[in-house]
Design an enzyme around this catalytic site. Sequence first.
Site, PDB file in Angstrom:
ATOM      1  N   ASP A 106      -4.499   7.780  -1.425  1.00  0.00           N
ATOM      2  CA  ASP A 106      -5.214   6.820  -0.595  1.00  0.00           C
ATOM      3  C   ASP A 106      -6.555   7.463  -0.235  1.00  0.00           C
ATOM      4  O   ASP A 106      -7.443   7.531  -1.082  1.00  0.00           O
ATOM      5  CB  ASP A 106      -4.311   6.538   0.611  1.00  0.00           C
ATOM      6  CG  ASP A 106      -4.821   5.465   1.532  1.00  0.00           C
ATOM      7  OD1 ASP A 106      -5.435   4.516   1.070  1.00  0.00           O
ATOM      8  OD2 ASP A 106      -4.580   5.567   2.757  1.00  0.00           O
ATOM      9  N   LYS A 134      -5.292   4.206  -4.918  1.00  0.00           N
ATOM     10  CA  LYS A 134      -6.015   3.244  -4.062  1.00  0.00           C
ATOM     11  C   LYS A 134      -7.436   3.764  -3.937  1.00  0.00           C
ATOM     12  O   LYS A 134      -7.875   4.213  -2.888  1.00  0.00           O
ATOM     13  CB  LYS A 134      -5.316   3.207  -2.697  1.00  0.00           C
ATOM     14  CG  LYS A 134      -5.299   1.868  -2.012  1.00  0.00           C
ATOM     15  CD  LYS A 134      -4.727   1.995  -0.620  1.00  0.00           C
ATOM     16  CE  LYS A 134      -3.338   1.420  -0.521  1.00  0.00           C
ATOM     17  NZ  LYS A 134      -2.845   1.450   0.872  1.00  0.00           N
ATOM     18  N   PHE A 155      -1.432  -2.750   2.033  1.00  0.00           N
ATOM     19  CA  PHE A 155      -0.310  -1.865   2.307  1.00  0.00           C
ATOM     20  C   PHE A 155       0.829  -2.203   1.346  1.00  0.00           C
ATOM     21  O   PHE A 155       1.270  -3.342   1.261  1.00  0.00           O
ATOM     22  CB  PHE A 155       0.163  -1.970   3.762  1.00  0.00           C
ATOM     23  CG  PHE A 155       1.048  -0.829   4.130  1.00  0.00           C
ATOM     24  CD1 PHE A 155       0.495   0.367   4.569  1.00  0.00           C
ATOM     25  CD2 PHE A 155       2.426  -0.909   3.973  1.00  0.00           C
ATOM     26  CE1 PHE A 155       1.297   1.461   4.863  1.00  0.00           C
ATOM     27  CE2 PHE A 155       3.237   0.180   4.265  1.00  0.00           C
ATOM     28  CZ  PHE A 155       2.669   1.359   4.708  1.00  0.00           C
TER      29      PHE A 155
HETATM   30  P1  IMP Z   1      -3.919  10.122   1.913  1.00  0.00           P
HETATM   31  O1  IMP Z   1      -4.262  10.044   0.456  1.00  0.00           O
HETATM   32  O2  IMP Z   1      -4.070  11.490   2.494  1.00  0.00           O
HETATM   33  O3  IMP Z   1      -4.668   9.091   2.715  1.00  0.00           O
HETATM   34  O4  IMP Z   1      -2.401   9.784   2.141  1.00  0.00           O
HETATM   35  C1  IMP Z   1      -1.570   9.407   1.131  1.00  0.00           C
HETATM   36  C2  IMP Z   1      -0.214   9.088   1.735  1.00  0.00           C
HETATM   37  O5  IMP Z   1      -0.316   7.971   2.620  1.00  0.00           O
HETATM   38  C3  IMP Z   1       0.778   8.694   0.670  1.00  0.00           C
HETATM   39  O6  IMP Z   1       1.478   9.804   0.148  1.00  0.00           O
HETATM   40  C4  IMP Z   1       1.673   7.745   1.429  1.00  0.00           C
HETATM   41  O7  IMP Z   1       2.678   8.471   2.097  1.00  0.00           O
HETATM   42  C5  IMP Z   1       0.769   7.109   2.448  1.00  0.00           C
HETATM   43  N1  IMP Z   1       0.275   5.799   1.992  1.00  0.00           N
HETATM   44  C6  IMP Z   1      -0.968   5.487   1.605  1.00  0.00           C
HETATM   45  N2  IMP Z   1      -1.064   4.202   1.255  1.00  0.00           N
HETATM   46  C7  IMP Z   1       0.168   3.669   1.418  1.00  0.00           C
HETATM   47  C8  IMP Z   1       0.711   2.352   1.221  1.00  0.00           C
HETATM   48  O8  IMP Z   1       0.044   1.376   0.805  1.00  0.00           O
HETATM   49  N3  IMP Z   1       2.037   2.204   1.492  1.00  0.00           N
HETATM   50  C9  IMP Z   1       2.821   3.236   1.932  1.00  0.00           C
HETATM   51  N4  IMP Z   1       2.345   4.482   2.143  1.00  0.00           N
HETATM   52  C10 IMP Z   1       1.027   4.692   1.889  1.00  0.00           C
END
Ligand code: IMP
Length: 183
Positions: A106, A134, A155
């Site tokens: 994400d 994403k 989400f």
């Molecule tokens: P980031 O890349 O540090 O923002 O966080 C990634 C984490 O956020 C992933 O491993 C998921 O646990 C959680 N996450 C991000 N987007 C989603 C989503 O659409 N649904 C469920 N969990 C998500």
Amino acid sequence: MMRAHLADSRIDRILISEEQIAARVTELGHRISCDYAARDLVLITVLKGGTIFLADLCRRIDTVHSIDFMAVSSYGPGAGGAVAITKDLDDAIEDRDVLMVEDIIDTGLTLNYLLKVLRQRRPASLAVCTLLDKDVRRLVDLPIEYRGFEVPDRFLVGYGLDLDGIWRNLPSVATLREEVWDG
Ligand code: IMP
Ligand code: MG
């Protein structure tokens, strides 16, 4: 066939079907098998979201490899991705070829932090495989060698992704109705 979870009014629609996921996982597994032939591969995932993808992916990789797990807990949005490692890897990764397997990237902050931690352990190589990307939400530049699908800024639940601990078991990836999470 109607599945009970699809009748749940909180689920909006299926974004990526079970069949689409399976086909893509097979392709990724084939590429990884070719790229890591005769190397010392270890697949690593972060509990719990990545476990479903890892379990399917590793069975589509036909070269010798091992798997290992980490668990982290977040310090929250202000921490710039720093996390506490609550469960570390069982085995050392020095001189091994490490592939980080992620359910979704994400902002990328968590993974960026973990890659820094793992790089300090001097693996022979360190690469990233994510099922879902994403990418519009990315805050840091991350090299992603293997990517399943680009997904919109919604989400998502299913195939490992949860909301408050549930829906990881959906065989497909689905969107939630906005009012379920946007409040
Ligand atoms: P980031 O890349 O540090 O923002 O966080 C990634 C984490 O956020 C992933 O491993 C998921 O646990 C959680 N996450 C991000 N987007 C989603 C989503 O659409 N649904 C469920 N969990 C998500
Ligand atoms: Mg996760």
